[in-house]
Design an enzyme around this catalytic site. Structure first.
Site, PDB file in Angstrom:
ATOM      1  N   LYS A  13     -22.007  26.602 -15.997  1.00 42.85           N
ATOM      2  CA  LYS A  13     -21.456  25.640 -17.238  1.00 42.85           C
ATOM      3  C   LYS A  13     -22.249  26.273 -18.240  1.00 42.85           C
ATOM      4  O   LYS A  13     -21.268  26.654 -19.418  1.00 42.85           O
ATOM      5  CB  LYS A  13     -21.652  24.202 -16.971  1.00 42.85           C
ATOM      6  CG  LYS A  13     -21.166  23.596 -15.783  1.00 42.85           C
ATOM      7  CD  LYS A  13     -21.288  22.492 -15.604  1.00 42.85           C
ATOM      8  CE  LYS A  13     -22.799  21.830 -15.306  1.00 42.85           C
ATOM      9  NZ  LYS A  13     -23.568  22.320 -13.963  1.00 42.85           N
ATOM     10  N   ARG A  88     -20.607  12.962 -15.843  1.00 45.28           N
ATOM     11  CA  ARG A  88     -21.321  13.449 -14.613  1.00 45.28           C
ATOM     12  C   ARG A  88     -20.979  12.209 -13.623  1.00 45.28           C
ATOM     13  O   ARG A  88     -21.546  12.210 -12.595  1.00 45.28           O
ATOM     14  CB  ARG A  88     -22.756  13.306 -14.927  1.00 45.28           C
ATOM     15  CG  ARG A  88     -23.397  14.756 -14.517  1.00 45.28           C
ATOM     16  CD  ARG A  88     -24.928  14.715 -14.852  1.00 45.28           C
ATOM     17  NE  ARG A  88     -25.394  15.664 -14.461  1.00 45.28           N
ATOM     18  CZ  ARG A  88     -25.607  16.902 -15.002  1.00 45.28           C
ATOM     19  NH1 ARG A  88     -25.019  17.244 -16.200  1.00 45.28           N
ATOM     20  NH2 ARG A  88     -26.468  17.799 -14.173  1.00 45.28           N
ATOM     21  N   ARG A 127     -33.346  32.110 -12.052  1.00 46.16           N
ATOM     22  CA  ARG A 127     -33.425  31.454 -13.314  1.00 46.16           C
ATOM     23  C   ARG A 127     -35.000  30.864 -13.230  1.00 46.16           C
ATOM     24  O   ARG A 127     -35.598  30.994 -14.295  1.00 46.16           O
ATOM     25  CB  ARG A 127     -32.502  30.521 -13.498  1.00 46.16           C
ATOM     26  CG  ARG A 127     -32.591  30.021 -14.946  1.00 46.16           C
ATOM     27  CD  ARG A 127     -31.664  28.895 -15.495  1.00 46.16           C
ATOM     28  NE  ARG A 127     -31.582  27.660 -14.579  1.00 46.16           N
ATOM     29  CZ  ARG A 127     -30.633  26.851 -14.596  1.00 46.16           C
ATOM     30  NH1 ARG A 127     -29.707  26.851 -15.269  1.00 46.16           N
ATOM     31  NH2 ARG A 127     -30.996  25.686 -13.820  1.00 46.16           N
ATOM     32  N   ARG A 133     -37.543  26.339 -15.634  1.00 40.81           N
ATOM     33  CA  ARG A 133     -37.390  25.194 -15.887  1.00 40.81           C
ATOM     34  C   ARG A 133     -37.937  24.144 -14.854  1.00 40.81           C
ATOM     35  O   ARG A 133     -37.629  24.291 -13.656  1.00 40.81           O
ATOM     36  CB  ARG A 133     -35.544  24.964 -15.779  1.00 40.81           C
ATOM     37  CG  ARG A 133     -35.049  24.166 -17.048  1.00 40.81           C
ATOM     38  CD  ARG A 133     -33.648  24.423 -16.880  1.00 40.81           C
ATOM     39  NE  ARG A 133     -32.812  23.408 -16.148  1.00 40.81           N
ATOM     40  CZ  ARG A 133     -31.784  23.113 -16.191  1.00 40.81           C
ATOM     41  NH1 ARG A 133     -30.759  23.951 -17.030  1.00 40.81           N
ATOM     42  NH2 ARG A 133     -31.273  22.430 -15.319  1.00 40.81           N
ATOM     43  N   ARG A 144     -30.423  17.654  -6.888  1.00 38.04           N
ATOM     44  CA  ARG A 144     -29.422  17.889  -7.778  1.00 38.04           C
ATOM     45  C   ARG A 144     -28.214  18.004  -7.070  1.00 38.04           C
ATOM     46  O   ARG A 144     -26.964  17.614  -7.621  1.00 38.04           O
ATOM     47  CB  ARG A 144     -29.705  18.964  -8.696  1.00 38.04           C
ATOM     48  CG  ARG A 144     -30.834  18.415  -9.888  1.00 38.04           C
ATOM     49  CD  ARG A 144     -31.474  19.825 -10.422  1.00 38.04           C
ATOM     50  NE  ARG A 144     -30.625  20.513 -11.078  1.00 38.04           N
ATOM     51  CZ  ARG A 144     -30.902  21.817 -11.448  1.00 38.04           C
ATOM     52  NH1 ARG A 144     -32.171  22.169 -11.211  1.00 38.04           N
ATOM     53  NH2 ARG A 144     -30.052  22.623 -12.387  1.00 38.04           N
TER      54      ARG A 144
END
Ligand code: AP5
Ligand code: MG
Length: 192
Positions: A13, A88, A127, A133, A144
Protein backbone atom coordinates in the site's frame (compact mmCIF):
# COMPACT_ATOMS: atom_id res chain seq x y z
CA UNK A 1 -9.26 11.64 -7.60
CA UNK A 2 -10.02 10.13 -4.20
CA UNK A 3 -8.51 6.71 -3.83
CA UNK A 4 -8.61 4.23 -0.96
CA UNK A 5 -5.81 1.64 -0.98
CA UNK A 6 -6.57 -1.60 0.82
CA UNK A 7 -4.57 -4.75 1.44
CA UNK A 8 -2.93 -6.85 4.12
CA UNK A 9 0.25 -5.81 5.93
CA UNK A 10 3.17 -5.78 3.52
CA UNK A 11 0.97 -5.88 0.42
CA UNK A 12 2.54 -2.69 -0.93
CA UNK A 13 0.00 0.00 0.00
CA UNK A 14 2.71 2.46 1.04
CA UNK A 15 4.93 1.62 -1.93
CA UNK A 16 2.11 2.08 -4.44
CA UNK A 17 0.79 5.19 -2.70
CA UNK A 18 4.18 6.84 -3.12
CA UNK A 19 4.25 5.99 -6.83
CA UNK A 20 0.73 7.37 -7.24
CA UNK A 21 1.68 10.55 -5.41
CA UNK A 22 4.54 11.11 -7.82
CA UNK A 23 2.27 10.53 -10.81
CA UNK A 24 -0.85 12.32 -9.67
CA UNK A 25 0.48 14.97 -7.30
CA UNK A 26 -2.06 14.12 -4.62
CA UNK A 27 -1.35 13.92 -0.90
CA UNK A 28 -0.60 10.50 0.58
CA UNK A 29 -2.48 10.01 3.82
CA UNK A 30 -1.10 7.04 5.75
CA UNK A 31 -2.59 6.58 9.20
CA UNK A 32 0.26 4.21 10.11
CA UNK A 33 2.78 6.96 9.27
CA UNK A 34 0.76 9.59 11.18
CA UNK A 35 0.70 7.32 14.23
CA UNK A 36 4.41 6.48 14.00
CA UNK A 37 5.20 10.21 13.77
CA UNK A 38 3.14 10.89 16.88
CA UNK A 39 4.99 8.04 18.63
CA UNK A 40 8.36 9.56 17.67
CA UNK A 41 7.28 12.93 19.00
CA UNK A 42 6.37 11.22 22.25
CA UNK A 43 2.94 12.84 22.57
CA UNK A 44 0.41 11.21 24.87
CA UNK A 45 -1.49 9.92 21.86
CA UNK A 46 1.75 8.76 20.25
CA UNK A 47 2.79 6.74 23.27
CA UNK A 48 -0.62 5.12 23.54
CA UNK A 49 -0.54 4.36 19.80
CA UNK A 50 2.93 2.85 20.05
CA UNK A 51 1.87 0.36 22.71
CA UNK A 52 -0.99 -0.77 20.46
CA UNK A 53 0.98 -0.81 17.19
CA UNK A 54 3.73 -2.90 18.77
CA UNK A 55 1.14 -5.59 19.54
CA UNK A 56 -0.37 -5.39 16.05
CA UNK A 57 -3.80 -4.39 17.34
CA UNK A 58 -5.93 -1.52 16.03
CA UNK A 59 -5.83 1.93 17.64
CA UNK A 60 -9.38 2.83 18.85
CA UNK A 61 -11.79 4.15 16.21
CA UNK A 62 -12.51 7.48 17.96
CA UNK A 63 -8.82 8.39 17.98
CA UNK A 64 -8.50 7.42 14.33
CA UNK A 65 -11.57 9.31 13.19
CA UNK A 66 -10.36 12.51 14.92
CA UNK A 67 -6.98 12.09 13.27
CA UNK A 68 -8.37 11.50 9.79
CA UNK A 69 -10.97 14.25 10.10
CA UNK A 70 -8.25 16.75 10.99
CA UNK A 71 -6.14 15.59 8.03
CA UNK A 72 -9.03 15.69 5.55
CA UNK A 73 -9.83 19.21 6.70
CA UNK A 74 -6.58 20.57 5.31
CA UNK A 75 -6.40 22.50 2.08
CA UNK A 76 -4.17 20.12 0.16
CA UNK A 77 -6.92 17.50 -0.15
CA UNK A 78 -9.08 19.75 -2.31
CA UNK A 79 -8.07 17.90 -5.50
CA UNK A 80 -8.12 14.46 -3.97
CA UNK A 81 -6.01 12.11 -1.88
CA UNK A 82 -4.61 8.64 -1.57
CA UNK A 83 -5.67 6.95 1.64
CA UNK A 84 -3.41 4.17 2.93
CA UNK A 85 -4.31 2.28 6.10
CA UNK A 86 -7.72 3.83 6.68
CA UNK A 87 -10.45 2.59 6.90
CA UNK A 88 -9.44 -0.59 8.68
CA UNK A 89 -12.79 -1.91 9.90
CA UNK A 90 -16.38 -1.41 8.82
CA UNK A 91 -17.09 1.22 11.50
CA UNK A 92 -14.18 3.31 10.15
CA UNK A 93 -15.48 2.87 6.60
CA UNK A 94 -18.88 4.17 7.69
CA UNK A 95 -17.44 7.18 9.49
CA UNK A 96 -15.19 7.96 6.53
CA UNK A 97 -18.22 7.95 4.24
CA UNK A 98 -19.99 10.42 6.51
CA UNK A 99 -16.95 12.71 6.65
CA UNK A 100 -16.43 12.65 2.88
CA UNK A 101 -20.09 13.25 2.22
CA UNK A 102 -19.95 16.31 4.45
CA UNK A 103 -16.92 17.55 2.48
CA UNK A 104 -18.72 16.77 -0.77
CA UNK A 105 -15.82 14.54 -1.74
CA UNK A 106 -16.96 10.91 -1.85
CA UNK A 107 -14.38 8.19 -2.52
CA UNK A 108 -14.01 7.37 -6.22
CA UNK A 109 -12.09 4.11 -6.11
CA UNK A 110 -11.07 1.46 -3.63
CA UNK A 111 -8.19 -0.71 -4.77
CA UNK A 112 -7.36 -3.89 -2.91
CA UNK A 113 -3.89 -5.36 -3.37
CA UNK A 114 -4.16 -9.16 -3.22
CA UNK A 115 -1.17 -11.06 -1.91
CA UNK A 116 -0.50 -14.42 -0.26
CA UNK A 117 0.85 -15.01 3.22
CA UNK A 118 4.18 -16.41 2.07
CA UNK A 119 5.02 -13.21 0.17
CA UNK A 120 3.91 -11.05 3.08
CA UNK A 121 6.30 -12.84 5.41
CA UNK A 122 9.14 -12.58 2.90
CA UNK A 123 8.67 -8.86 2.24
CA UNK A 124 8.25 -7.89 5.85
CA UNK A 125 11.28 -9.95 6.90
CA UNK A 126 13.28 -8.01 4.31
CA UNK A 127 11.94 -4.68 5.56
CA UNK A 128 12.67 -5.66 9.16
CA UNK A 129 16.34 -5.99 8.17
CA UNK A 130 16.38 -2.70 6.27
CA UNK A 131 14.22 -0.43 8.41
CA UNK A 132 13.72 -2.12 11.77
CA UNK A 133 10.06 -1.09 12.16
CA UNK A 134 9.13 -2.11 15.71
CA UNK A 135 5.99 -3.98 14.60
CA UNK A 136 7.81 -6.08 11.99
CA UNK A 137 8.67 -8.90 14.41
CA UNK A 138 7.39 -12.35 13.50
CA UNK A 139 4.89 -12.50 16.36
CA UNK A 140 3.44 -9.03 15.68
CA UNK A 141 3.22 -9.66 11.94
CA UNK A 142 1.19 -12.82 12.63
CA UNK A 143 -1.19 -10.80 14.78
CA UNK A 144 -1.42 -8.01 12.17
CA UNK A 145 -2.43 -10.64 9.59
CA UNK A 146 -5.04 -12.07 11.96
CA UNK A 147 -6.46 -8.59 12.70
CA UNK A 148 -6.50 -7.91 8.97
CA UNK A 149 -8.46 -11.10 8.21
CA UNK A 150 -10.98 -10.52 11.00
CA UNK A 151 -11.49 -6.76 10.86
CA UNK A 152 -10.10 -5.27 7.66
CA UNK A 153 -11.00 -7.84 5.00
CA UNK A 154 -14.73 -6.97 5.44
CA UNK A 155 -13.89 -3.38 4.39
CA UNK A 156 -13.21 -4.70 0.88
CA UNK A 157 -16.72 -6.21 0.85
CA UNK A 158 -18.09 -2.88 2.05
CA UNK A 159 -16.64 -1.11 -1.00
CA UNK A 160 -17.56 -3.99 -3.33
CA UNK A 161 -21.20 -3.64 -2.28
CA UNK A 162 -21.00 0.02 -3.29
CA UNK A 163 -19.48 -0.81 -6.67
CA UNK A 164 -16.19 0.91 -5.86
CA UNK A 165 -13.81 -2.03 -5.38
CA UNK A 166 -11.23 -3.39 -7.80
CA UNK A 167 -8.80 -6.14 -6.82
CA UNK A 168 -5.29 -5.95 -8.19
CA UNK A 169 -2.81 -8.82 -8.14
CA UNK A 170 0.03 -7.85 -5.79
CA UNK A 171 2.46 -10.37 -7.22
CA UNK A 172 5.34 -9.11 -9.36
CA UNK A 173 7.61 -6.09 -9.35
CA UNK A 174 6.62 -2.74 -7.83
CA UNK A 175 6.31 -1.30 -11.31
CA UNK A 176 4.16 -4.15 -12.61
CA UNK A 177 1.71 -3.61 -9.78
CA UNK A 178 1.79 0.15 -10.38
CA UNK A 179 0.88 -0.39 -14.05
CA UNK A 180 -2.09 -2.54 -12.97
CA UNK A 181 -3.28 0.22 -10.64
CA UNK A 182 -2.92 2.89 -13.32
CA UNK A 183 -5.04 0.83 -15.67
CA UNK A 184 -7.75 0.48 -13.01
CA UNK A 185 -7.69 4.27 -12.72
CA UNK A 186 -7.86 4.59 -16.51
CA UNK A 187 -4.56 6.41 -16.61
CA UNK A 188 -2.38 5.75 -19.59
CA UNK A 189 0.91 4.46 -18.18
CA UNK A 190 3.13 6.36 -20.60
CA UNK A 191 1.44 9.67 -21.11
CA UNK A 192 -0.09 10.69 -17.78
P1 AP5 B 1 0.28 0.47 8.71
O1 AP5 B 1 1.45 1.33 8.77
O2 AP5 B 1 -0.84 0.84 7.87
O3 AP5 B 1 0.80 -1.01 8.39
P2 AP5 B 1 0.20 -2.25 7.58
O4 AP5 B 1 -1.18 -2.13 7.11
O5 AP5 B 1 0.49 -3.43 8.43
O6 AP5 B 1 0.99 -2.26 6.28
P3 AP5 B 1 2.51 -2.04 6.03
O7 AP5 B 1 2.84 -0.61 6.13
O8 AP5 B 1 3.31 -3.01 6.83
O9 AP5 B 1 2.61 -2.57 4.53
P4 AP5 B 1 2.23 -1.85 3.17
O10 AP5 B 1 1.02 -2.50 2.60
O11 AP5 B 1 2.26 -0.38 3.28
O12 AP5 B 1 3.45 -2.37 2.29
P5 AP5 B 1 4.80 -1.62 1.89
O13 AP5 B 1 4.58 -0.79 0.69
O14 AP5 B 1 5.45 -1.03 3.06
O15 AP5 B 1 -0.28 0.29 10.20
C1 AP5 B 1 0.58 -0.03 11.27
C2 AP5 B 1 -0.20 -0.11 12.56
O16 AP5 B 1 -0.77 1.19 12.85
C3 AP5 B 1 -1.42 -1.05 12.57
O17 AP5 B 1 -1.05 -2.37 12.87
C4 AP5 B 1 -2.29 -0.41 13.67
O18 AP5 B 1 -1.80 -0.74 14.93
C5 AP5 B 1 -2.05 1.08 13.44
N1 AP5 B 1 -3.04 1.67 12.52
C6 AP5 B 1 -2.80 2.22 11.29
N2 AP5 B 1 -3.92 2.67 10.72
C7 AP5 B 1 -4.92 2.39 11.61
C8 AP5 B 1 -6.32 2.57 11.59
N3 AP5 B 1 -6.93 3.12 10.53
N4 AP5 B 1 -7.03 2.15 12.66
C9 AP5 B 1 -6.44 1.59 13.73
N5 AP5 B 1 -5.12 1.37 13.81
C10 AP5 B 1 -4.36 1.76 12.75
O19 AP5 B 1 5.64 -2.90 1.41
C11 AP5 B 1 6.17 -3.81 2.35
C12 AP5 B 1 7.63 -4.14 2.00
O20 AP5 B 1 7.66 -4.84 0.78
C13 AP5 B 1 8.49 -2.89 1.80
O21 AP5 B 1 9.78 -3.14 2.30
C14 AP5 B 1 8.52 -2.71 0.28
O22 AP5 B 1 9.70 -2.08 -0.18
C15 AP5 B 1 8.41 -4.14 -0.20
N6 AP5 B 1 7.66 -4.28 -1.45
C16 AP5 B 1 6.54 -3.60 -1.83
N7 AP5 B 1 6.13 -4.00 -3.05
C17 AP5 B 1 7.00 -4.97 -3.44
C18 AP5 B 1 7.10 -5.78 -4.61
N8 AP5 B 1 6.21 -5.67 -5.61
N9 AP5 B 1 8.10 -6.66 -4.70
C19 AP5 B 1 9.01 -6.78 -3.67
N10 AP5 B 1 8.98 -6.04 -2.54
C20 AP5 B 1 7.98 -5.15 -2.43
MG1 MG C 1 2.50 0.97 4.88
Amino acid sequence: MRIVLLGPPGSGKGTQAKLLVKRLGLPHISTGALLRNAARRGTELGLLAKSIIDKGELVPDDIMSDMIEERLGREDVANGFILDGYPRNVAQAESLDIMLERLNQPADEAIHIDIDEEQIIKRIAQRAKEEGRADDTEETVRNRMRVYAEQTAPVADYYAERGLLTRVLGDGTKDEIFQRILSVLNINAHTA
